[in-house]
Design an enzyme around this catalytic site. Sequence first.
Site, short mmCIF file in Angstrom:
data_model
loop_
_atom_site.label_atom_id
_atom_site.label_comp_id
_atom_site.label_asym_id
_atom_site.label_seq_id
_atom_site.Cartn_x
_atom_site.Cartn_y
_atom_site.Cartn_z
NE ARG A 107 2.02 6.43 0.68
CZ ARG A 107 2.35 7.79 0.57
NH1 ARG A 107 3.39 8.41 0.84
NH2 ARG A 107 1.58 8.27 -0.64
CG HIS A 134 0.58 7.42 -5.66
ND1 HIS A 134 -0.52 6.90 -4.87
CD2 HIS A 134 1.24 8.29 -5.23
CE1 HIS A 134 -0.25 7.92 -3.83
NE2 HIS A 134 0.49 8.85 -4.16
CD GLN A 137 -0.70 12.30 -6.61
OE1 GLN A 137 -0.25 12.30 -5.44
NE2 GLN A 137 -0.91 13.63 -7.25
CG ASP A 228 7.09 11.92 -8.41
OD1 ASP A 228 7.37 12.49 -7.26
OD2 ASP A 228 7.10 10.42 -8.25
CB CYS A 268 2.52 13.48 -7.11
SG CYS A 268 4.22 12.90 -6.84
NE ARG A 296 -3.98 11.85 -3.62
CZ ARG A 296 -2.77 11.13 -3.09
NH1 ARG A 296 -1.69 11.76 -3.01
NH2 ARG A 296 -3.00 10.14 -2.37
#
Length: 312
Positions: A107, A134, A137, A228, A268, A296
């Site tokens: 990340r 992402h 996700q 988001d 998310c 996830r």
Amino acid sequence: MPPELLALAGADLLSSADLSAAETLALLQLAAAIKRGDSRPRLDGRVLGLIFTKASTRTRVSFTVAMARLGGQTVDLNPAVTQVGRGEPIEDTARVLSRYVDALAIRTFAQADLEHYAKAASIPVLNALTDLEHPCQALADYLTLQENFGQLEGLTLAYVGDGNNVAHSLLLSGALLGVNVRIGCPGGFEPDAAVLAQARALAGGRCRVEVLADPRAAVSGAQAIYTDVWASMGQEQEQSDREKAFEGFCLNQELLNAADPAAIVLHCLPAHRGEEISAEVLEGPASRIFDQAENRLHAQQALLAALLGATP
Ligand code: CP
Ligand code: NVA
């Protein structure tokens, strides 16, 4: 392991578009089978390194638990306690870590840094979020749609908010899966033009990729409404300017009423109640946000099983 996934052993996942349509679908099917308990792939003794330059709850914990459930483990390579934080070149770090661990989940900010790791490493590198994408996700998000609607092809997902990393991966995976993706965002906050062009090319006329400035038009008739945060990690100093720019883009009950009556709500997380989503909608009957967070774990087990070549 399904035949579409056998070929993924040893591959990187830097972008949602690194997967083909068949591979994306097969990963979702494997994730659903793992969730049901019908598939138990094994990665006994394998180790995933976690290099997280930004904060994380879901991604960090779901990767750790996914590896544990597969029979492997993770090692936390927090840049603050390794030489990564003191500027050891990515080139050297990636080559050394390739001698110790079986894969790296990274990340970070720049997609170019992630690509640099992948180029220098001899093991699979997974995008655990960059400023651009992402992909892990998006796999969990489409798994959530699949379990709510069955067939994905032909559904419409409306994403209301910033055209950010999460929006980019939703666009690319959606195009691969035949899901119409509409982005509703204020001018100046559209998704990256290159990602939009790539999504349209992947959609190939099978589904639509649209960007609209009116949030109501974006959600109209859609089966999934997604939002988001308005300021992503690294954009904290833009928070107050963004709050003004995104006025009218809060996913509240009034906006949700313009969607399909059976529409589900996704986010998310982490969420800012009262900004991009109202508390009422986040906690309301349409919300699948906590199923989505759980997914996830299942999606990443499937992904790790494929990229690390698990035994069935
Ligand atoms: N959704 C998500 O990636 O959450 P974390 O930042 O907590 O990992
Ligand atoms: N767009 C958000 C997602 C967090 C999971 C960010 O990058 O901060």
